[in-house]
Write an enzyme that holds these catalytic residues in place. Sequence first.
Site, PDB file in Angstrom:
ATOM      1  N   TYR A 123     -10.515 -10.084   9.699  1.00  0.00           N
ATOM      2  CA  TYR A 123     -10.862 -10.682   8.412  1.00  0.00           C
ATOM      3  C   TYR A 123     -11.181 -12.168   8.560  1.00  0.00           C
ATOM      4  O   TYR A 123     -11.923 -12.746   7.767  1.00  0.00           O
ATOM      5  CB  TYR A 123      -9.733 -10.463   7.413  1.00  0.00           C
ATOM      6  CG  TYR A 123      -9.523  -9.013   7.066  1.00  0.00           C
ATOM      7  CD1 TYR A 123     -10.490  -8.287   6.362  1.00  0.00           C
ATOM      8  CD2 TYR A 123      -8.373  -8.336   7.466  1.00  0.00           C
ATOM      9  CE1 TYR A 123     -10.308  -6.948   6.063  1.00  0.00           C
ATOM     10  CE2 TYR A 123      -8.185  -6.997   7.168  1.00  0.00           C
ATOM     11  CZ  TYR A 123      -9.154  -6.309   6.473  1.00  0.00           C
ATOM     12  OH  TYR A 123      -8.971  -4.981   6.179  1.00  0.00           O
ATOM     13  N   TYR A 163      -9.502   8.027  19.390  1.00  0.00           N
ATOM     14  CA  TYR A 163     -10.562   7.455  18.554  1.00  0.00           C
ATOM     15  C   TYR A 163     -10.648   5.932  18.629  1.00  0.00           C
ATOM     16  O   TYR A 163     -11.374   5.313  17.860  1.00  0.00           O
ATOM     17  CB  TYR A 163     -10.421   7.986  17.123  1.00  0.00           C
ATOM     18  CG  TYR A 163     -10.786   9.455  17.107  1.00  0.00           C
ATOM     19  CD1 TYR A 163     -12.099   9.873  16.919  1.00  0.00           C
ATOM     20  CD2 TYR A 163      -9.834  10.426  17.420  1.00  0.00           C
ATOM     21  CE1 TYR A 163     -12.446  11.208  16.996  1.00  0.00           C
ATOM     22  CE2 TYR A 163     -10.172  11.762  17.495  1.00  0.00           C
ATOM     23  CZ  TYR A 163     -11.482  12.147  17.293  1.00  0.00           C
ATOM     24  OH  TYR A 163     -11.834  13.470  17.397  1.00  0.00           O
ATOM     25  N   HIS A 167      -0.985   0.073   5.578  1.00  0.00           N
ATOM     26  CA  HIS A 167      -1.482   1.089   6.516  1.00  0.00           C
ATOM     27  C   HIS A 167      -0.482   2.220   6.774  1.00  0.00           C
ATOM     28  O   HIS A 167       0.012   2.408   7.884  1.00  0.00           O
ATOM     29  CB  HIS A 167      -1.886   0.444   7.849  1.00  0.00           C
ATOM     30  CG  HIS A 167      -3.059  -0.478   7.739  1.00  0.00           C
ATOM     31  ND1 HIS A 167      -3.743  -0.934   8.840  1.00  0.00           N
ATOM     32  CD2 HIS A 167      -3.660  -1.051   6.659  1.00  0.00           C
ATOM     33  CE1 HIS A 167      -4.714  -1.749   8.442  1.00  0.00           C
ATOM     34  NE2 HIS A 167      -4.678  -1.829   7.108  1.00  0.00           N
ATOM     35  N   GLU A 202     -14.864   4.303   9.251  1.00  0.00           N
ATOM     36  CA  GLU A 202     -15.322   5.425  10.061  1.00  0.00           C
ATOM     37  C   GLU A 202     -15.189   6.777   9.370  1.00  0.00           C
ATOM     38  O   GLU A 202     -14.306   6.986   8.541  1.00  0.00           O
ATOM     39  CB  GLU A 202     -14.501   5.505  11.362  1.00  0.00           C
ATOM     40  CG  GLU A 202     -14.648   4.318  12.278  1.00  0.00           C
ATOM     41  CD  GLU A 202     -13.832   4.466  13.559  1.00  0.00           C
ATOM     42  OE1 GLU A 202     -13.918   3.558  14.407  1.00  0.00           O
ATOM     43  OE2 GLU A 202     -13.132   5.487  13.717  1.00  0.00           O
ATOM     44  N   GLN A 218       0.808  -1.211   0.000  1.00  0.00           N
ATOM     45  CA  GLN A 218       0.000   0.000   0.000  1.00  0.00           C
ATOM     46  C   GLN A 218       0.851   1.276   0.000  1.00  0.00           C
ATOM     47  O   GLN A 218       0.321   2.372   0.087  1.00  0.00           O
ATOM     48  CB  GLN A 218      -0.934   0.001   1.216  1.00  0.00           C
ATOM     49  CG  GLN A 218      -1.970  -1.098   1.173  1.00  0.00           C
ATOM     50  CD  GLN A 218      -2.849  -1.154   2.414  1.00  0.00           C
ATOM     51  OE1 GLN A 218      -2.652  -0.400   3.366  1.00  0.00           O
ATOM     52  NE2 GLN A 218      -3.802  -2.065   2.418  1.00  0.00           N
TER      53      GLN A 218
END
Length: 416
Positions: free
Chosen positions: A310, A299, A193, A289, A132
């Site tokens: 998963y 948060y 991430h 979110e 990513q």
Amino acid sequence: MISILKFKSIILIAGLIPVLISCSEKKVSSTDSSTPEASTPGLTTSPVETNPPNTKYKPAFEGQTRINGVKTKTAYKATVITSSLANPWGIVSLPDGRFLVTEKPGRLRIVSSAGTLSEPISGVPKVNASGQGGLLGLCLDPDFASNRMVYWSFSEPGNLTAIAKGRLSADDRALENVTVIYRATPAYEGSLHYGGRVIFDRSGNLLASTGERSDLETRPQSQSVSSGLGKIVRINKDGQPVSGNPFMGQAGARPELYSIGHRNPQGLAIHPVTGDLWESEHGPRGGDEINRVEAGANYGWPTITYGIEYSGERVGEGIYQKEGLVQPVYYWDPVVSPSGMTFYSSDRIPEWRNNLFIGALSGMHIVRLVIENNKVTGEERLLTGENQRFRDVTQGLDGALYAVTDQGRLYKIEKE
């Protein structure tokens, strides 16, 4: 080549003529949506999400998920400006109406309003584009018209999220005096991430999102004030912590931290009226979110989440509400994979004004959220028939929305 996409009766035969999609004229209007018919035409409908959730978790308040659908009444159209980008990740409007676009493999390009792509701009530092990672979000200095400074996020070799800045040369061909101003340490040998969005607030401070790098061993760092992972940070143009940051002076805390407890925040936007910071965040299996980010707030990830692993197992203790941990303003289960986003501030389509538009990756659409008094009151899904992973959305100087997709397209969405 420019194409206009029209979703009316022609959608019935669209599957028969895929070779014509780049040259067919199609119109998108408020009646062309996958949303069920409204009981009161033109107003609200049943929730746009009809698939079952992954969990039986209960929302903390009414309207936190599966809010009633809405339909745009104004006729609008979507045009494919270009389909020649390579994994675009971030887009920002330049003062002359062109766009600066990052491509994940490590290239920065200028795209004209007609879809012409520049050669790659030189001077971009090497990126780690595995998984990513890559060249990610970008933004312009508030004084770009005079100083031509650009700021961007990227996964730096050595495996961490980094923020850099550089001056766009007068001929638009190079970044000059490039400097890495912030690194979200510790580094971690993973490819997931990174977070990756950057945006300036109204005070001229830079806000940047960092991911917690996904793995079980790094997740707890989202809750640690001594780590740069899983955070929103607030720094100045030189990468230094902003005076007055909420964790400044706390023993062991990093002074650049603005909020904590994030998983993989891939969208940041400033509300055009209030100036508040809003954020989109990838959940696990469920639990995507939307948050209104406040200084010093936690948060919750990975302590609380509306998603599951998963594998189907619970995350941690399997709790989704806890005192002291902030609830999302809105969440999705199942996920839509929200990425880049923007608030619409133009008068071209008045009913969209101050609505939040979010690119959805796995959802393959653009989310429109109607927000009133910091609560979501309606949801719409745009361009659902395009089968594109929408990575980022911005507003152009002409009042149109522009969106890039992982498949390389740049869309213009405007009043018809």
